[in-house]
Scaffold this active site. Structure first.
Site, PDB file in Angstrom:
ATOM      1  N   GLY A   1      -4.463  -4.460  -3.713  1.00  0.00           N
ATOM      2  CA  GLY A   1      -5.474  -3.431  -3.950  1.00  0.00           C
ATOM      3  C   GLY A   1      -4.728  -2.197  -4.399  1.00  0.00           C
ATOM      4  N   HIS A   2      -4.742  -1.917  -5.696  1.00  0.00           N
ATOM      5  CA  HIS A   2      -3.995  -0.787  -6.236  1.00  0.00           C
ATOM      6  C   HIS A   2      -4.977   0.296  -6.662  1.00  0.00           C
ATOM      7  CE1 HIS A   2      -0.291  -3.497  -7.196  1.00  0.00           C
ATOM      8  NE2 HIS A   2      -0.668  -3.543  -5.943  1.00  0.00           N
TER       9      HIS A   2
ATOM     10  N   ARG B   1      -5.604   0.446   8.488  1.00  0.00           N
ATOM     11  CA  ARG B   1      -4.174   0.129   8.455  1.00  0.00           C
ATOM     12  C   ARG B   1      -3.515   0.678   9.718  1.00  0.00           C
ATOM     13  NH1 ARG B   1      -3.777   2.496   2.406  1.00  0.00           N
ATOM     14  NH2 ARG B   1      -4.638   0.727   1.272  1.00  0.00           N
TER      15      ARG B   1
ATOM     16  N   THR C   1      -9.625  -5.017   1.518  1.00  0.00           N
ATOM     17  CA  THR C   1     -10.499  -5.543   2.574  1.00  0.00           C
ATOM     18  C   THR C   1     -11.203  -4.465   3.399  1.00  0.00           C
ATOM     19  OG1 THR C   1      -8.617  -5.582   4.088  1.00  0.00           O
ATOM     20  CG2 THR C   1      -9.072  -7.630   2.889  1.00  0.00           C
TER      21      THR C   1
ATOM     22  N   ASP D   1       0.813  -1.225   0.000  1.00  0.00           N
ATOM     23  CA  ASP D   1       0.000   0.000   0.000  1.00  0.00           C
ATOM     24  C   ASP D   1       0.842   1.269   0.000  1.00  0.00           C
ATOM     25  OD1 ASP D   1      -2.241  -1.654   0.114  1.00  0.00           O
ATOM     26  OD2 ASP D   1      -2.209  -1.685   2.306  1.00  0.00           O
ATOM     27  N   GLU D   2       1.973   1.228  -0.651  1.00  0.00           N
ATOM     28  CA  GLU D   2       2.870   2.388  -0.680  1.00  0.00           C
ATOM     29  C   GLU D   2       2.443   3.424  -1.720  1.00  0.00           C
ATOM     30  OE1 GLU D   2       3.848  -0.751  -1.143  1.00  0.00           O
ATOM     31  OE2 GLU D   2       5.305  -1.307   0.403  1.00  0.00           O
TER      32      GLU D   2
HETATM   33  P1  GDP Z   1      -0.728   0.250  -3.570  1.00  0.00           P
HETATM   34  O1  GDP Z   1      -1.312  -1.011  -3.055  1.00  0.00           O
HETATM   35  O2  GDP Z   1       0.736   0.351  -3.313  1.00  0.00           O
HETATM   36  O3  GDP Z   1      -1.071   0.535  -5.001  1.00  0.00           O
HETATM   37  O4  GDP Z   1      -1.388   1.418  -2.686  1.00  0.00           O
HETATM   38  P2  GDP Z   1      -2.956   1.558  -2.331  1.00  0.00           P
HETATM   39  O5  GDP Z   1      -3.666   2.026  -3.542  1.00  0.00           O
HETATM   40  O6  GDP Z   1      -3.453   0.348  -1.654  1.00  0.00           O
HETATM   41  O7  GDP Z   1      -2.891   2.674  -1.215  1.00  0.00           O
HETATM   42  C1  GDP Z   1      -2.369   3.950  -1.465  1.00  0.00           C
HETATM   43  C2  GDP Z   1      -3.501   4.954  -1.197  1.00  0.00           C
HETATM   44  O8  GDP Z   1      -2.945   6.255  -1.098  1.00  0.00           O
HETATM   45  C3  GDP Z   1      -4.503   5.042  -2.316  1.00  0.00           C
HETATM   46  O9  GDP Z   1      -5.742   5.392  -1.782  1.00  0.00           O
HETATM   47  C4  GDP Z   1      -3.948   6.159  -3.201  1.00  0.00           C
HETATM   48  O10 GDP Z   1      -4.956   6.831  -3.966  1.00  0.00           O
HETATM   49  C5  GDP Z   1      -3.394   7.078  -2.162  1.00  0.00           C
HETATM   50  N1  GDP Z   1      -2.207   7.853  -2.556  1.00  0.00           N
HETATM   51  C6  GDP Z   1      -1.183   7.485  -3.363  1.00  0.00           C
HETATM   52  N2  GDP Z   1      -0.216   8.438  -3.365  1.00  0.00           N
HETATM   53  C7  GDP Z   1      -0.658   9.413  -2.532  1.00  0.00           C
HETATM   54  C8  GDP Z   1      -0.098  10.651  -2.086  1.00  0.00           C
HETATM   55  O11 GDP Z   1       1.011  11.036  -2.434  1.00  0.00           O
HETATM   56  N3  GDP Z   1      -0.852  11.372  -1.193  1.00  0.00           N
HETATM   57  C9  GDP Z   1      -2.070  10.988  -0.759  1.00  0.00           C
HETATM   58  N4  GDP Z   1      -2.723  11.742   0.095  1.00  0.00           N
HETATM   59  N5  GDP Z   1      -2.623   9.814  -1.167  1.00  0.00           N
HETATM   60  C10 GDP Z   1      -1.918   9.051  -2.030  1.00  0.00           C
HETATM   61  P1  IMO Z   2      -0.918  -4.233  -2.162  1.00  0.00           P
HETATM   62  O1  IMO Z   2      -0.487  -4.795  -3.489  1.00  0.00           O
HETATM   63  C1  IMO Z   2      -0.967  -4.630   2.168  1.00  0.00           C
HETATM   64  C2  IMO Z   2      -1.023  -8.707   3.804  1.00  0.00           C
HETATM   65  C3  IMO Z   2      -2.253  -9.156   4.550  1.00  0.00           C
HETATM   66  C4  IMO Z   2      -1.612 -10.076   5.581  1.00  0.00           C
HETATM   67  C5  IMO Z   2      -0.514 -10.758   4.779  1.00  0.00           C
HETATM   68  C6  IMO Z   2      -0.901 -12.127   4.228  1.00  0.00           C
HETATM   69  O2  IMO Z   2      -2.187  -3.504  -2.198  1.00  0.00           O
HETATM   70  O3  IMO Z   2       0.201  -3.479  -1.536  1.00  0.00           O
HETATM   71  P2  IMO Z   2      -2.447 -12.867   2.184  1.00  0.00           P
HETATM   72  O4  IMO Z   2      -3.887 -12.642   1.918  1.00  0.00           O
HETATM   73  O5  IMO Z   2      -1.544 -12.323   1.121  1.00  0.00           O
HETATM   74  O6  IMO Z   2      -2.116 -14.290   2.518  1.00  0.00           O
HETATM   75  O7  IMO Z   2      -2.147 -12.040   3.537  1.00  0.00           O
HETATM   76  O8  IMO Z   2      -0.224  -9.879   3.700  1.00  0.00           O
HETATM   77  N1  IMO Z   2      -1.262  -8.192   2.420  1.00  0.00           N
HETATM   78  C7  IMO Z   2      -1.195  -6.911   2.079  1.00  0.00           C
HETATM   79  N2  IMO Z   2      -1.006  -5.811   2.837  1.00  0.00           N
HETATM   80  N3  IMO Z   2      -1.082  -4.520   0.828  1.00  0.00           N
HETATM   81  C8  IMO Z   2      -1.242  -5.621   0.058  1.00  0.00           C
HETATM   82  O9  IMO Z   2      -1.230  -5.562  -1.279  1.00  0.00           O
HETATM   83  C9  IMO Z   2      -1.348  -6.876   0.681  1.00  0.00           C
HETATM   84  N4  IMO Z   2      -1.533  -8.142   0.237  1.00  0.00           N
HETATM   85  C10 IMO Z   2      -1.465  -8.937   1.311  1.00  0.00           C
HETATM   86  O10 IMO Z   2      -2.911  -8.073   5.151  1.00  0.00           O
HETATM   87  O11 IMO Z   2      -0.979  -9.319   6.586  1.00  0.00           O
HETATM   88 MG    MG Z   3      -2.852  -1.641  -1.800  1.00  0.00          MG
END
Ligand code: GDP
Ligand code: IMO
Ligand code: MG
Length: 426
Positions: free
Chosen positions: A39-40, A302, A298, A12-13
């Site tokens: 979840g991107h 976080r 989910t 989730d970076e």
């Molecule tokens: P991923 O799994 O690495 O693709 O990241 P996620 O999409 O799960 O979580 C990142 C969240 O932060 C998403 O809701 C993005 O829309 C949001 N996001 C990404 N970059 C930034 C940022 O620089 N600032 C803010 N406020 N939100 C961001």
């Molecule tokens: P993105 O791509 C954050 C975590 C789960 C749990 C562990 C194992 O959005 O960064 P799993 O269902 O893979 O067996 O769960 O990994 N986890 C994530 N946490 N971002 C994700 O994906 C994750 N995918 C799995 O929460 O701790």
């Molecule tokens: Mg994510």
């Protein structure tokens, strides 16, 4: 030209956002591991898209490939494709490697049953069947996309898989058995729908690279969730690290020219397991609200904490980072002081490297450095020289503590809220 984009923390970076930002520099996007646990989030023209399984490139019409290293849930994939088609996107730009393993209904049920069985020691999985599907793959009992192409042997393989899982479900977990015929029927329909997308992944990706196409390997999860190099056992069951791209897409290491690490300006973790810099009090709650830190896959809250240079150094080494992107800097606005972990203390030992043992990781004290914060809202700033000095000082501190240059700053979810820069170790 091959670029790997990976998360350097616990997922989730902001990988989805950065994949979208780099769209102009890329012709093809490949997912190489994980499944619908990812979840991107990508924000385009104010519209928020959440993708669990499709490579983020599909939103910008790039050729998007699901590699052999992915565990593919056909139900999720087909639903995502329908959703995108309804919103006017072109789903025909997808290809699915015939080497990808399938997530079957029993994998999801076993994922839930095993978590329940672990009780207090649960891992906090996403419940998407990831662990059981990879387990079948390694046990040589998995079913691959290629198997779908031969209806008769496919039905037999599905039946064998369900019957084997039923023994576990009934005798170990006291659950209802699954009906093999129902699964054969459902998955036979999926096979028909998936057929137009199926390709020989490694052949296709290597041909594209030979033709000079620019391929982005989009990691899911993050380095700390890597089954070999993360905070085991609180990890996922695949290899998100950059080397995982070679195995999960079928390309040689010599094909990778650049590795971009995406780091959030603070840390988050969804799911259980140690988190040395976690902020459990009011500040952690504030970061969660301001950063909207709720799981994309989910909806779970976080856990939030300070940036951890011990983990970033571990990630830098494992992934061979060419540079980093620092996301969500806007969320830190308004803090007087911002802390960064520089080392851990365990008893009378100072640890500069991340410890393998999760019980040690759970018990370490953290040594921090502190830098001044900034009060301004920075989310609408579009050039480096308009940023408050304190932002630059924070970024430089991260670069100096990790030895990795920072090439992009992200100040908001949309593509426009990104600044290219060149912070090099001093
Ligand atoms: P991923 O799994 O690495 O693709 O990241 P996620 O999409 O799960 O979580 C990142 C969240 O932060 C998403 O809701 C993005 O829309 C949001 N996001 C990404 N970059 C930034 C940022 O620089 N600032 C803010 N406020 N939100 C961001
Ligand atoms: P993105 O791509 C954050 C975590 C789960 C749990 C562990 C194992 O959005 O960064 P799993 O269902 O893979 O067996 O769960 O990994 N986890 C994530 N946490 N971002 C994700 O994906 C994750 N995918 C799995 O929460 O701790
Ligand atoms: Mg994510």
């Amino acid at each position: 030209m091959g670029t790997v984009l990976i998360g350097v923390q616990w997922g989730d970076e902001g990988k989805g956002k950065m994949t979208d930002f780099l769209a102009d520099q890329v012709d093809v996007v490949v997912r190489y591991q994980g499944g619908a646990n990812a979840g991107h989030t990508v924000v385009i023209d104010g519209h928020e898209y959440r993708l669990n399984l499709l490579p983020s490139g599909i939103l910008t019409g790039k050729l998007s490939i699901i590699g052999n290293g992915v565990v593919l849930d056909p139900e999720v994939l087909l639903e995502e494709l329908r959703g995108l088609a309804d919103q006017g996107h072109d789903p025909t730009r997808l290809r699915v490697s015939d080497g990808a393993h399938l997530i079957m209904p029993q994998h999801k049920i076993l994922d839930a049953a095993e978590e329940e069985f672990r009780g207090e020691n649960r891992l906090g999985t996403t419940g998407r069947g990831i662990g059981p599907a990879y387990r079948d793959k390694v046990a040589r009992a998995g079913i691959r996309v290629a198997d779908m192409m031969n209806p008769r042997s496919f039905a037999r393989k599905v039946r064998d898989g369900v019957e084997r899982a039923n023994i576990l479900l009934q005798r170990v977990y006291g659950r209802e058995p699954l009906d093999p015929d129902e699964t054969i029927d459902t998955y036979s329909h999926y096979a028909e729908e998936l057929l137009p997308y199926v390709c020989n992944g490694p052949a296709m990706i290597n041909d594209l690279l030979d033709d000079g196409q620019r391929v982005l390997f989009e990691g899911a999860q993050g380095t700390m969730l890597d089954v070999d190099h993360g905070s085991y056992p609180f990890v996922t069951s695949s290899n998100p690290i950059s080397g995982g791209a070679c195995v999960g897409a079928g390309v040689a290491p010599s094909r990778i020219n650049r590795v971009i690490g995406v780091a959030k300006a603070y840390m988050t973790r969804v799911g259980d397991g140690p988190f040395p810099t976690e902020l459990t009090g009011e500040l952690g709650g504030d970061l969660r609200v301001r950063g909207n830190e709720y799981g994309t896959a989910t909806g779970r809250p976080r856990r939030c904490g300070w940036l951890d240079a011990v983990i970033l150094r571990h990630s830098a080494r494992l992934n061979g980072l060419s540079g980093m992107c620092l996301t969500k800097l806007d969320v830190l606005s308004g803090l007087d002081q911002i802390k960064i972990a520089v080392a851990y203390r365990y008893g009378n030992r100072r640890l500069e490297n991340f410890p393998r043992d999760s019980t040690v990781m759970d018990e370490v004290d953290v040594e921090y450095t502190s830098v001044s914060g900034w009060s301004e809202d920075i989310s609408e700033i579009r050039s480096l020289n308009e940023l408050p000095d304190a932002v630059g000082q924070y970024v430089q501190a991260v670069v100096d503590l990790t030895g990795v240059p920072v090439h992009y700053l992200s100040l908001g979810p949309s593509r426009e809220q990104t600044i290219q820069c060149d912070f090099a170790p001093g």
